[in-house]
Write a protein that holds these residues in place. Structure first.
Motif, short mmCIF file in Angstrom:
data_model
loop_
_atom_site.label_atom_id
_atom_site.label_comp_id
_atom_site.label_asym_id
_atom_site.label_seq_id
_atom_site.Cartn_x
_atom_site.Cartn_y
_atom_site.Cartn_z
N LEU B 152 0.70 -1.12 -0.04
CA LEU B 152 -0.05 -0.01 0.00
C LEU B 152 0.76 1.47 0.05
O LEU B 152 0.41 2.34 -0.50
CB LEU B 152 -0.85 0.12 1.26
CG LEU B 152 -2.18 -1.08 0.97
CD1 LEU B 152 -2.78 -1.42 2.16
CD2 LEU B 152 -2.90 -0.71 -0.40
N LEU B 155 1.48 1.37 -3.74
CA LEU B 155 0.49 1.49 -4.62
C LEU B 155 -0.53 2.76 -4.30
O LEU B 155 -1.34 3.05 -5.13
CB LEU B 155 -0.45 0.26 -4.85
CG LEU B 155 0.30 -0.92 -5.33
CD1 LEU B 155 -0.69 -1.95 -5.79
CD2 LEU B 155 0.78 -0.72 -6.88
N LYS B 157 -3.84 4.21 -1.64
CA LYS B 157 -4.91 3.50 -0.98
C LYS B 157 -5.93 3.45 -2.05
O LYS B 157 -5.70 3.80 -3.39
CB LYS B 157 -5.49 4.41 0.13
CG LYS B 157 -5.84 5.93 -0.18
CD LYS B 157 -6.60 6.26 1.15
CE LYS B 157 -5.83 7.46 1.72
NZ LYS B 157 -6.73 8.07 2.77
N ASN B 161 -6.59 -1.90 -4.25
CA ASN B 161 -5.32 -1.95 -3.84
C ASN B 161 -5.26 -2.83 -2.50
O ASN B 161 -4.26 -3.46 -2.24
CB ASN B 161 -4.44 -0.65 -3.61
CG ASN B 161 -4.30 -0.16 -5.03
OD1 ASN B 161 -4.30 -0.67 -5.94
ND2 ASN B 161 -3.82 1.09 -4.86
#
Lengths: 324, 299
Positions: B152, B155, B157, B161
């Motif tokens: 996370l 990527l 939130k 994801n």
């Protein structure tokens, strides 16, 4: 043995290398560093200059190599927020996290082993049953919720303990520690118990299972038949055999404890590495995020390696297997 | 003696399973609670007092009211309101939806991927097996919290994801379990028989091997679902999980956290209670399922 050690070392190195690739690809390819690093108000010339100075115009493999050499030198860029080297920002927070993690592990040992012994020796007692039920809750409930309830009860309703911060600190070896002052210790109570709960449940169950397994065995019956006191049978003979799994699990769980301190530190506003990473993610302080991830991966790989080695030292059966 | 054997013979395996399951009152209660929670989440728009995300229905004047208050329009807030004037009960019912979709969805996806890989590892063997199992070992040596945090952090939130992170965290548990039971099953006669019929490998693995490896996978799946819901709540609480537009229980708890210190406990206490109830109920069901489905423990 030495070939095994070598293979294990190469394996650990490979894991670290794989992680650098994953983190690098994740941050530089999936996320767009230009958007994150360069202010949106910059004009085209400023952008181009910034891209060149950050090395973002080079081919990806060159960028990766320079990133890798940065990792090796402990140089992972400067934090945008603190304007200091990212590694230093993190290492400054390390003592607070370590202090909390060590306190949590101590609590789980000092309470967990006696409680597990009790539950193993008197498995049908009322106390043992509630210990076992409690340990299931300790496993399955999210620790952040337990932390919130602790704050609600002990800080807000009863007003006994402070809910946030480290309290007063005192320097030792040039580092500030909370456990050296009364105020700091009081501030440590809630967060360290919160962080300890998972390991505590684990140790209670492990110790109980170990006692249940050891009690009917030949060597315990022999020790009893010799007329040794119950204290000595349990304290020396049973304990020795329980400690191996407990030590292993504790070693492995220490790293987990540090990872989970992210949650505890966020709840109790404890200024450690975990709170830092959450704050950094929310403001996209990329160098700190990368440095934290690399540091924690290395910590993990090292701890796993050390536990594996300790296992070989502690348990003769593993040693014989490696040779045979 | 003879009567009891005839009764057993007439019972279908499923009925016997149900009979064993309801032996435990706690587990039955857990199952009922689990079903009620699921029902609440499914029919959320029809049972919740207001739609907490319809701005027309909420009034900032109703903000931070204690449980049992009544709004100017006469709407009763059974569990109070949050800082925006949203009914907590409605927020919980809608939040359950997100929590369950993310938790159950990721447990299911991870289950399909992990079990397939585990079965393939056990059935094919050789370098495929060692590659898959090495990956499983690697995955399990990192705590789930750290893996999820890492994904996370990279990527960002979002519901997708979070689910991706949870799947990556969980698949290894299924793979290990599937391989374990598949290794024991593949030496049985029925697999040999299926192979003798020259059925395709895929058919042997998924039609013959898989159904017989199901019981332990179901148990792992139940526990993983509870874990996924808890982990999602933790991540959302930390602000890494679902976005504000799709609040799960964890995010509701996080929203109320700052008000807790000033004594407005209800904003995060009740969502927390709902989360707790969900996790405990699923765990109780899983516990009993493990005992019921384990042939070694059967009387």
């Amino acid at each position: 043995m030495s070939t095994w050690l070598l293979r294990r070392l190469v394996q650990a190195l490979f894991v670290v290398l794989a992680m650098t690739v994953i983190v690098f690809v994740g941050v530089n390819v999936i996320g767009n560093p230009i958007d994150i690093l360069i202010s949106p108000d910059a004009n085209a010339a400023e952008r181009a200059q910034a891209i060149a100075s950050l090395g973002l115009d080079k081919p990806l493999w060159q960028q990766y190599l320079s990133f890798l050499s940065g990792v090796l030198h402990g140089d992972l860029g400067r934090s945008f927020v603190y304007n200091e080297p990212a590694m230093r920002v993190i290492l400054e927070r390390l003592p607070a996290t370590m202090e909390l993690a060590v306190a949590a592990v101590l609590i789980s040992i000092l309470i967990g082993i006696p409680a597990g012994l009790y539950a193993g020796l008197r498995p049908n007692s009322w106390g043992a049953r509630s210990l076992m039920a409690g340990s299931i809750l300790g496993f399955s409930l999210p620790s952040f919720w337990i932390g919130l309830m602790m704050i609600m009860v002990f800080s807000v309703q009863l007003g006994w303990l402070p809910s946030t911060g480290r309290g007063a600190t005192r320097a030792l070896f040039g580092v500030q520690w909370s456990f050296l002052t009364r105020d700091g210790l009081v501030h440590m109570i809630l967060p360290s118990i919160n962080l300890a709960l998972f390991n505590l449940s684990l140790i209670i169950r492990l110790t109980r299972a170990g006692v249940r397994e050891a009690l009917p065995s030949e060597y315990v019956r022999f020790a009893r038949a010799k007329g040794l006191s119950p204290m000595r049978v349990v304290g020396v003979h049973v304990m020795k055999n329980i400690l191996i799994p407990v030590v292993t699990v504790l070693g492995l769980e220490f790293a987990t404890t540090i990872a989970f301190s992210v949650v505890t530190e966020s709840i109790f506003a404890w200024p450690g590495m975990g709170k830092l990473i959450i704050d950094s993610i929310s403001v996209l302080d990329r160098p700190v995020i990368v440095a934290y991830l690399m540091l924690i991966v290395m910590l993990f790989v090292t701890v796993n390696l050390v536990v594996d080695l300790l296992y070989v030292v502690l348990d003769p059966r593993v040693r014989l297997e490696q040779q045979g | 003696m003879s009567t009891s054997t005839t009764i057993v013979a007439e019972e279908s395996p499923f009925r016997r399973l149900v009979g064993d399951f309801v032996q435990s009152k706690m587990a039955t209660a857990g199952f009922v609670v689990m079903c009620l929670i699921l029902l609440c989440a499914v029919v959320a728009p029809w049972i919740s007092p207001q739609n907490p995300y319809d701005l027309v229905q909420i009034d900032i004047m109703d903000s931070s009211m204690p449980p049992g208050s009544v709004s100017a329009e006469g709407l009763k807030f059974l569990l109070g309101t949050d800082d925006q004037g949203r009914d907590i009960l409605s927020g919980i019912i809608y939040g359950l939806r997100i929590s369950l979709i993310v938790g159950a969805g990721s447990a299911l996806i991870a289950g399909v991927i992990g079990s397939s890989l585990g079965l393939i590892a056990a059935y094919v063997g050789g370098w495929v097996e060692s590659a898959i199992m090495r990956l499983v070992d690697l995955q399990l040596s990192f705590p789930s919290m750290l893996v999820a945090l890492m994904i996370l952090a990279i990527l960002g939130k979002g519901v997708g994801n979070v689910m991706l992170a949870l799947v990556l965290v969980e698949w290894a548990y299924y793979a290990r379990t599937a391989r374990g039971s598949a290794l024991a099953e593949r030496r049985r006669e029925y697999i040999e028989a299926a192979e003798c019929l020259a059925l395709s490998r895929a058919r042997v693995v998924f039609h013959h091997l898989l159904p017989n490896c199901m019981p332990p996978l179901i148990v792992v799946g139940t526990f993983q679902m509870a874990r996924a819901i808890a982990l999602e709540a933790t991540l959302s609480f930390l602000g890494l999980g679902v976005p504000v537009t799709e609040p799960s229980l964890g995010l509701l708890i996080a929203n109320g956290y700052q008000y807790m210190l000033s004594g407005k406990y209800w904003i995060s206490f009740f969502p927390g209670l709902a989360l707790l109830l969900t996790i405990v109920a699923i765990n109780l069901v899983g516990d009993q399922l493990r005992d019921v489905l384990n042939p070694r423990l059967r009387r």
